[in-house]
Motif scaffolding. Sequence first.
Motif, PDB file in Angstrom:
ATOM      1  N   GLU A   8       0.843  -1.196   0.000  1.00  0.00           N
ATOM      2  CA  GLU A   8       0.000   0.000   0.000  1.00  0.00           C
ATOM      3  C   GLU A   8       0.881   1.250   0.000  1.00  0.00           C
ATOM      4  N   GLU A   9       1.909   1.236   0.818  1.00  0.00           N
ATOM      5  CA  GLU A   9       2.845   2.369   0.874  1.00  0.00           C
ATOM      6  C   GLU A   9       3.648   2.483  -0.427  1.00  0.00           C
ATOM      7  N   PHE A  10       4.074   1.350  -0.968  1.00  0.00           N
ATOM      8  CA  PHE A  10       4.845   1.338  -2.212  1.00  0.00           C
ATOM      9  C   PHE A  10       4.042   1.962  -3.350  1.00  0.00           C
ATOM     10  N   PHE A  11       2.791   1.527  -3.521  1.00  0.00           N
ATOM     11  CA  PHE A  11       1.957   2.075  -4.586  1.00  0.00           C
ATOM     12  C   PHE A  11       1.605   3.541  -4.312  1.00  0.00           C
ATOM     13  N   SER A  12       1.450   3.905  -3.070  1.00  0.00           N
ATOM     14  CA  SER A  12       1.180   5.298  -2.721  1.00  0.00           C
ATOM     15  C   SER A  12       2.375   6.182  -3.087  1.00  0.00           C
ATOM     16  N   ASP A  13       3.585   5.678  -2.852  1.00  0.00           N
ATOM     17  CA  ASP A  13       4.795   6.428  -3.212  1.00  0.00           C
ATOM     18  C   ASP A  13       4.870   6.647  -4.727  1.00  0.00           C
ATOM     19  N   ILE A  14       4.557   5.604  -5.489  1.00  0.00           N
ATOM     20  CA  ILE A  14       4.580   5.739  -6.953  1.00  0.00           C
ATOM     21  C   ILE A  14       3.511   6.731  -7.396  1.00  0.00           C
ATOM     22  N   ASN A  15       2.350   6.649  -6.781  1.00  0.00           N
ATOM     23  CA  ASN A  15       1.272   7.583  -7.112  1.00  0.00           C
ATOM     24  C   ASN A  15       1.698   9.023  -6.841  1.00  0.00           C
ATOM     25  N   SER A  16       2.401   9.254  -5.757  1.00  0.00           N
ATOM     26  CA  SER A  16       2.892  10.602  -5.428  1.00  0.00           C
ATOM     27  C   SER A  16       3.884  11.096  -6.482  1.00  0.00           C
ATOM     28  N   ILE A  17       4.733  10.205  -6.954  1.00  0.00           N
ATOM     29  CA  ILE A  17       5.690  10.574  -8.005  1.00  0.00           C
ATOM     30  C   ILE A  17       4.935  10.960  -9.271  1.00  0.00           C
ATOM     31  N   LEU A  18       3.918  10.181  -9.613  1.00  0.00           N
ATOM     32  CA  LEU A  18       3.127  10.481 -10.808  1.00  0.00           C
ATOM     33  C   LEU A  18       2.382  11.807 -10.651  1.00  0.00           C
ATOM     34  N   GLU A  19       1.904  12.105  -9.443  1.00  0.00           N
ATOM     35  CA  GLU A  19       1.254  13.398  -9.196  1.00  0.00           C
ATOM     36  C   GLU A  19       2.244  14.542  -9.385  1.00  0.00           C
ATOM     37  N   ASP A  20       3.470  14.374  -8.868  1.00  0.00           N
ATOM     38  CA  ASP A  20       4.503  15.398  -9.050  1.00  0.00           C
ATOM     39  C   ASP A  20       4.788  15.608 -10.534  1.00  0.00           C
ATOM     40  N   LEU A  21       4.851  14.512 -11.255  1.00  0.00           N
ATOM     41  CA  LEU A  21       5.103  14.585 -12.693  1.00  0.00           C
ATOM     42  C   LEU A  21       3.968  15.306 -13.402  1.00  0.00           C
ATOM     43  N   GLY A  25      11.583   2.038  -9.910  1.00  0.00           N
ATOM     44  CA  GLY A  25      11.713   1.052 -10.977  1.00  0.00           C
ATOM     45  C   GLY A  25      12.604  -0.103 -10.552  1.00  0.00           C
ATOM     46  N   LYS A  26      13.707   0.214  -9.918  1.00  0.00           N
ATOM     47  CA  LYS A  26      14.616  -0.828  -9.422  1.00  0.00           C
ATOM     48  C   LYS A  26      13.958  -1.623  -8.301  1.00  0.00           C
ATOM     49  N   ASP A  27      13.251  -0.933  -7.406  1.00  0.00           N
ATOM     50  CA  ASP A  27      12.548  -1.626  -6.319  1.00  0.00           C
ATOM     51  C   ASP A  27      11.504  -2.590  -6.876  1.00  0.00           C
ATOM     52  N   ALA A  28      10.752  -2.139  -7.869  1.00  0.00           N
ATOM     53  CA  ALA A  28       9.706  -2.991  -8.454  1.00  0.00           C
ATOM     54  C   ALA A  28      10.314  -4.261  -9.024  1.00  0.00           C
ATOM     55  N   ALA A  29      11.464  -4.150  -9.664  1.00  0.00           N
ATOM     56  CA  ALA A  29      12.134  -5.339 -10.206  1.00  0.00           C
ATOM     57  C   ALA A  29      12.511  -6.298  -9.086  1.00  0.00           C
ATOM     58  N   GLU A  30      13.005  -5.747  -7.981  1.00  0.00           N
ATOM     59  CA  GLU A  30      13.366  -6.588  -6.834  1.00  0.00           C
ATOM     60  C   GLU A  30      12.150  -7.301  -6.245  1.00  0.00           C
ATOM     61  N   TYR A  31      10.985  -6.673  -6.332  1.00  0.00           N
ATOM     62  CA  TYR A  31       9.762  -7.250  -5.775  1.00  0.00           C
ATOM     63  C   TYR A  31       9.065  -8.182  -6.757  1.00  0.00           C
ATOM     64  N   GLY A  32       9.667  -8.381  -7.937  1.00  0.00           N
ATOM     65  CA  GLY A  32       9.102  -9.297  -8.913  1.00  0.00           C
ATOM     66  C   GLY A  32       8.079  -8.680  -9.847  1.00  0.00           C
ATOM     67  N   MET A  33       7.948  -7.359  -9.829  1.00  0.00           N
ATOM     68  CA  MET A  33       6.996  -6.680 -10.708  1.00  0.00           C
ATOM     69  C   MET A  33       7.751  -6.125 -11.911  1.00  0.00           C
ATOM     70  N   GLN A  34       8.084  -7.032 -12.819  1.00  0.00           N
ATOM     71  CA  GLN A  34       8.928  -6.681 -13.959  1.00  0.00           C
ATOM     72  C   GLN A  34       8.264  -5.661 -14.886  1.00  0.00           C
ATOM     73  N   HIS A  35       6.982  -5.834 -15.136  1.00  0.00           N
ATOM     74  CA  HIS A  35       6.286  -4.902 -16.033  1.00  0.00           C
ATOM     75  C   HIS A  35       6.269  -3.490 -15.441  1.00  0.00           C
ATOM     76  N   LEU A  36       5.971  -3.399 -14.166  1.00  0.00           N
ATOM     77  CA  LEU A  36       5.982  -2.092 -13.496  1.00  0.00           C
ATOM     78  C   LEU A  36       7.379  -1.492 -13.564  1.00  0.00           C
ATOM     79  N   ALA A  70      11.390   3.061 -18.215  1.00  0.00           N
ATOM     80  CA  ALA A  70      11.228   3.609 -19.570  1.00  0.00           C
ATOM     81  C   ALA A  70      10.759   5.058 -19.504  1.00  0.00           C
ATOM     82  N   LEU A  71       9.830   5.349 -18.608  1.00  0.00           N
ATOM     83  CA  LEU A  71       9.363   6.729 -18.450  1.00  0.00           C
ATOM     84  C   LEU A  71      10.508   7.610 -17.967  1.00  0.00           C
TER      85      LEU A  71
END
Length: 113
Positions: free
Chosen positions: A11-24, A44-55, A61-62
């Motif tokens: 929940e915190e991880f996705f919230s952090d990404i959402n905050s980055i997208l809001e800043d963008l 992006g690196k964290d997501a890879a470590e957590y097994g979320m390759q597409h994310l 890429a962005l």
Amino acid sequence: MFSKSKEDFFEEFFSDINSILEDLCQSGFHTVHDSTLRELEEKGKDAAEYGMQHLSRLLLALQKELSESRHRVSADKNKYSLCAEYYTELTAYVERGREKTAYDRGKNYYLTI
């Protein structure tokens, strides 16, 4: 010692990404802050470590497109279109991730009653 549940963590991880997208969204694709680029790369690196390759691929890429567009003299409208596509897909991914986390939290709650 209190430790976070898996659901709290994601929940915190996705919230952090959402905050980055809001800043963008607030800064736009033309004037991206260095800190936003660093955060995109880190998540992006964290997501890879957590097994979320597409994310991970979407975030990196962005970050790459935004970083490269800062160093171009003329604006390439196709690059901004690509950035918008990544942004849109990321927004949908984060929303699905948050929903899945909420469902998992509910499932775990009812399984432990």
